[in-house]
Design an enzyme around this catalytic site. Structure first.
Site: not given
Length: 211
Positions: A43, A78, A84
């Site tokens: 990030y 989950d 992906d």
């Protein structure tokens, strides 16, 4: 029995996985973020760490699936391996955050893994608009998510909608698996037991068609 929960960042996948695992007595398979060695770096600099992060997710989710299938237990997952490969990796490549060489290498590895897997018995897709996702991301307060770009989240949402349409068509063509779409704008399963009950009733109805 394999139930998988799909949805964008902030849609409530982990919460619903926990609630349903408790209700049905199934094993819960969760996305590991606390021990993820790449998530914070990703990030901060998506272009540099995108390939590393996606390979990590691919490896850990594939290992989870192999281990749980060998155990013979019923489980709820989950996020899926499909997300992906069909959403996150192509989104990064499309935004110029993963180069074509790395993307092609990633897809080749995914396709090899896919040859060993079957689709889930039931896929639950949590659909939400971007403002709702942002509110949930802010609410849970994960520090590394503060740097999520709005265009990144929006692009993911668009890809999710396209993928779910394709997944529904695939079910219709092959007869393998079931799909349940839950609108998080209408059902607040995290805070409202009645809304959770609505989802459980829908799942039970799908179960009746699985046997």
């Amino acid at each position: 029995m394999h139930i998988a929960i799909a949805g964008n960042i902030g849609s409530g996948k982990t919460t619903l996985t926990q609630l349903l695992a408790k209700h049905y007595g199934y094993e819960g398979l969760y996305e590991s973020t606390d021990n993820n060695p790449y998530i914070n770096s990703f990030y901060e600099d998506m272009r540099r760490w995108s390939f590393n992060l996606q390979i990590y997710f691919l490896h850990t989710r594939f290992r989870q699936l192999i281990d749980i299938k060998r155990s013979g237990k019923d489980f709820i997952q989950d996020r899926t391996l499909f997300e992906d490969a069909y959403i996150f990796a192509p989104n990064l490549q499309g935004m110029g955050l993963m180069n074509s060489r790395d993307y092609d290498n990633y897809l080749a590895l995914f396709e090899l893994m896919l040859s060993f897997l079957e689709p889930p018995d039931l896929l639950i897709y949590l659909r939400g608009d971007v403002p709702s996702l942002i509110r949930q991301i802010q609410r849970r307060g994960r520090e590394y998510e503060n740097a999520i770009r709005l265009d990144y989240l929006t692009s993911l949402n668009e890809r999710y909608e396209k993928w779910i349409d394709e997944y529904a068509n695939q079910i219709e063509e092959t007869g393998k698996g079931k799909l349940l779409i839950v609108d998080i704008e209408e059902l607040n399963f995290a805070d409202n037991p009645e809304d959770l009950g609505v989802i459980i009733n829908k799942i039970d109805a799908e179960f009746n068609g699985l046997f």
